[in-house]
Motif scaffolding. Structure first.
Motif, mmCIF file in Angstrom:
data_model
loop_
_atom_site.group_PDB
_atom_site.id
_atom_site.type_symbol
_atom_site.label_atom_id
_atom_site.label_comp_id
_atom_site.label_asym_id
_atom_site.label_seq_id
_atom_site.Cartn_x
_atom_site.Cartn_y
_atom_site.Cartn_z
ATOM 1 N N PRO A 153 0.827 -1.210 0.000
ATOM 2 C CA PRO A 153 0.000 0.000 0.000
ATOM 3 C C PRO A 153 0.862 1.261 0.000
ATOM 4 N N GLU A 154 0.229 2.385 -0.209
ATOM 5 C CA GLU A 154 0.905 3.674 -0.160
ATOM 6 C C GLU A 154 1.418 3.926 1.268
ATOM 7 N N PRO A 155 2.660 4.409 1.420
ATOM 8 C CA PRO A 155 3.189 4.598 2.778
ATOM 9 C C PRO A 155 2.629 5.847 3.449
ATOM 10 N N SER A 156 2.277 5.712 4.734
ATOM 11 C CA SER A 156 2.029 6.875 5.580
ATOM 12 C C SER A 156 3.347 7.256 6.235
ATOM 13 N N VAL A 157 3.478 8.512 6.644
ATOM 14 C CA VAL A 157 4.783 9.031 7.051
ATOM 15 C C VAL A 157 4.724 9.578 8.469
ATOM 16 N N MET A 158 5.752 9.256 9.256
ATOM 17 C CA MET A 158 5.896 9.813 10.598
ATOM 18 C C MET A 158 6.355 11.260 10.512
ATOM 19 N N GLN A 159 5.682 12.130 11.269
ATOM 20 C CA GLN A 159 6.071 13.524 11.350
ATOM 21 C C GLN A 159 6.905 13.776 12.608
ATOM 22 N N SER A 160 7.518 14.938 12.660
ATOM 23 C CA SER A 160 8.356 15.279 13.807
ATOM 24 C C SER A 160 7.557 15.376 15.098
ATOM 25 N N ASN A 161 6.238 15.592 15.008
ATOM 26 C CA ASN A 161 5.413 15.722 16.213
ATOM 27 C C ASN A 161 5.033 14.376 16.814
ATOM 28 N N GLY A 162 5.526 13.273 16.229
ATOM 29 C CA GLY A 162 5.205 11.950 16.743
ATOM 30 C C GLY A 162 3.910 11.393 16.211
ATOM 31 N N GLY A 163 3.332 12.027 15.192
ATOM 32 C CA GLY A 163 2.082 11.564 14.599
ATOM 33 C C GLY A 163 2.260 11.185 13.143
ATOM 34 N N ILE A 164 1.339 10.375 12.659
ATOM 35 C CA ILE A 164 1.358 9.874 11.287
ATOM 36 C C ILE A 164 0.499 10.777 10.405
ATOM 37 N N ALA A 165 0.929 10.952 9.149
ATOM 38 C CA ALA A 165 0.126 11.679 8.165
ATOM 39 C C ALA A 165 0.281 11.007 6.811
ATOM 40 N N ASP A 166 -0.694 11.227 5.937
ATOM 41 C CA ASP A 166 -0.620 10.631 4.610
ATOM 42 C C ASP A 166 0.379 11.400 3.744
#
Length: 664
Positions: free
Chosen positions: A230-243
């Motif tokens: 599947p398409e990867p979701s990405v970890m952000q610097s704030n510790g949360g995931i985003a598309d």
């Protein structure tokens, strides 16, 4: 695809870590980091799938932490970026602030601006805090676009006071996006907060990394699709995931993607009976340290990356250039130093047998017996003891030490001293007593050093999760989805316009919910950055329904906790509101299997301080919940090795986590 099959991949400086979770449990893999990075990511997923006995096209969720933005900012190797700003403010990046990173160092040099003077452009427009004073001329922007067409790969637009009145900046960005086929970052979208230098620097950083992020995610998505992933979701610097689309629109949010994932993973293992966790993530290139208290990850909006301000919400991580690949060397005064130079993944430490000849922390660990001659790293990387001995013999000669083992002891002590200072910087220097915390050790090298660091800090408890060597990848699977927005609103608390505050908070809530994958399921929290009138720094306090008395009381309490005093008679000033939308993540299974092989593999000679001990070597896969062992002992796992010194003991809990306790 099967939604029960989930994969998390974290790219480090030396190794790429993979965790795969399915109905049967948790499978891990570790492969060398490659250039380009996406090749190692896909190879790691394939290895994990092979070990788990699943096909890549059955993976239902793919989450990823990467170092593309981090490396681009640290190495100043991003896109050719242009800056468009208000007339008279083109040099704000070069002027910066007058503070000095080292107060008494006369030779200290600031990093060069990411945008050179020749690519800084000014427009005859102006906003004040009260409104638009001089509107922007659309024809001037179009003329500028024609000039930029051949000059830049990305554009940052940062107009004076655009955080309060973004009309000019918004119009400028709209025209540039229509005229140019390159990314355009606008400061009111990236960081809607005051302080021109920090807002401009953060916007420039966003533009600088966006083409690199877009290209990388494109290559990764193509490779993933070709394997049925599947398409990867990405970890952000704030510790949360985003598309990926959200990340591409604000690429700077990935500046500390990997370290954030590690802290989230460590937060799953906070033990009872302590004030919190010091998370200690030691990889091949660097060490990251942070705090977790009552399951809450420490975050900040006052971070620098590569010496440049990046004022987005981040997990509060202190980083030092000390890792398993850090090189030991002798300075001009004859003192033994370790790092920040690193042997990296290729050629790597001398013991990797890939042509490296520099002595590293990993070479020292091998010679001291913490790693054995038969230890394999990254799945199949065998170690060359004689190559490590030769490298450390050369260092011993340069440092005038008695031999390679003495040099190895010196490298270990110096590296540990550096990391101990970093832990003190996030605990004692911020008013926390490190003795009240436990250390959560992870990363490929963290569990080898954690007990020695704990001794230096008088900390009595160390926890090492079963997946410690790949904990950042595990953290990806546990992370929430998070979206942040910020808006400066300055007013004295006792004079604030309640209706105006309600309008700002409503706009912020709408902004973060618009990015959420399921707005109805999201939880929105709000913080207010406040300060005493006359101060130049703020403290954030969480608010629910806005109430002057509650906000004031919380700020006074926060100020006293941070600085040891409060000024109840001094007026409080509101400065900035911050909103976060969160959708809770799904905690992966953490139960231990254990007992799959004999617990004891044998013994080997291991050096602790100046004494050599015949030390039992245990298999992590052979340990079962409830098992106990007294130090000295070595526990070998698939991705990391745990060192239990004399006067320490270990027990195994029901999740396979090793809990090390000191006999103080």
């Amino acid at each position: 695809m099967d939604d029960s099959v989930r994969v998390g991949v974290d790219v480090g400086g030396t190794f790429t870590d993979v965790v795969l979770v399915d109905e049967t449990g948790l499978t891990t893999a570790k492969v060398p980091t490659t250039t380009p990075q996406h090749e190692g990511v896909l190879a790691g997923i394939e290895r994990a799938c092979d070990r788990a006995g699943v096909d890549p096209d059955s993976v239902g969720q793919f989450r990823h932490a990467m170092t593309i933005a981090t490396n681009a900012l640290l190495e100043a190797d991003g896109a050719e970026t242009a800056l468009v700003t208000t007339a008279g403010f083109g040099d704000v990046l070069a002027i910066g602030r007058q503070n000095r990173p080292e107060l008494y160092d006369q030779s200290v040099a600031r990093p060069d601006p990411l945008v050179p003077a020749k690519r800084r452009y000014e427009l005859d427009e102006r906003a004040t805090t009260e409104g638009i004073e001089t509107p922007v001329d659309p024809e001037a922007v179009r003329a500028l676009a024609a000039e930029l067409d051949d000059e830049a790969e990305a554009v940052a637009v940062s107009s004076l006071h655009a955080y309060a009145h973004p009309e000019n900046e918004r119009r400028t960005a709209e025209i540039l996006r229509a005229e140019l086929d390159i990314p355009v970052s606008a400061s009111h979208e990236v960081l809607g907060a005051f302080r021109e230098y920090e807002r401009t620097a953060t916007t420039v950083a966003d533009a600088f990394v966006t083409p690199r992020i877009d290209a990388y995610l494109g290559r990764l998505a193509d490779g993933a699709t070709g394997r049925g992933l599947p398409e990867p979701s990405v970890m952000q610097s704030n510790g949360g995931i985003a598309d990926p689309d959200t990340v591409s629109q604000n690429a700077v949010t990935t500046a500390l993607s990997g370290p954030a994932a590690g802290v989230v993973g460590a937060s799953l293992f906070e033990p009872d009976g302590v004030e919190g966790l010091v998370t200690f993530d030691m990889g091949g290139t660097s060490t990251d340290v942070s705090l977790v208290r009552e399951g809450t990850v420490a975050r900040t909006t006052d971070a620098d990356v590569g010496g440049r301000p990046v004022r987005i919400p981040m997990v509060d991580v202190a980083t030092v250039g000390s890792g398993g690949g850090s090189i030991g060397w002798v300075d001009a005064g004859g003192a033994l130093r370790v790092g920040p130079q690193s042997a990296g993944a290729d050629p790597g430490p001398a013991c990797y047998g890939r042509g490296g000849s520099d002595p590293t922390v990993t070479d020292a660990a091998l010679l001291l017996g913490y790693l054995g001659p038969d230890t394999t790293l990254g799945g199949d990387l065998e170690l060359d003891v004689e190559a490590a001995r030769d490298a450390l013999s050369a260092l011993a000669a340069a440092a005038e030490l008695s031999g390679p083992v003495a040099a190895a002891r010196g490298v270990f002590r110096v590296a540990n001293a550096t990391m101990t200072r970093t832990i003190r910087s996030v605990t004692a220097e911020r008013g926390h007593d490190p003795r009240e915390f436990a250390i959560a050790a992870f990363g490929g090298a963290g569990p080898m050093h954690a007990a020695a660091l704990a001794d230096g800090l008088d900390v009595s408890t160390v926890v090492v999760p079963r997946a410690s060597g790949v904990l950042s990848a595990l953290g990806l699977l546990a992370a929430d989805e998070r979206h942040d927005a910020v808006r400066t609103y300055r007013a004295r608390l006792d004079e604030v316009d309640i209706d105006a505050v309600a309008s700002v908070l409503g706009d912020l809530e709408a902004t973060v919910l618009a990015d959420a994958s399921d707005p109805e399921a999201a939880t929105v929290t709000v913080e207010a950055d406040c300060r005493y009138v006359g101060q130049s720094h703020e403290l954030g306090v969480e608010i629910e329904d806005f109430d002057r008395a509650t906000v004031g009381a919380r700020f006074h309490a926060a100020h006293e906790q941070a600085y040891g005093y409060r000024l109840p008679e001094t007026p409080v000033e509101l400065v900035t509101f911050r909103a976060t939308a969160t959708l809770g993540g799904e905690t992966p299974p953490l139960a231990a299997h254990g007992g799959d092989e004999p617990a004891r593999r044998g013994t080997r000679e291991v050096t602790f301080e100046s004494a050599v001990h015949e030390t039992p070597v245990l298999s992590w896969d052979g340990l079962a919940p409830g098992d106990r062992a007294d130090g000295p002992a070595i526990v070998e796992g698939g991705e990391s090795t745990v060192v239990v010194p004399p006067a320490w003991s270990l027990t195994v809990d029901d999740r396979g986590t090793l809990r090390l306790e000191a006999d103080r």
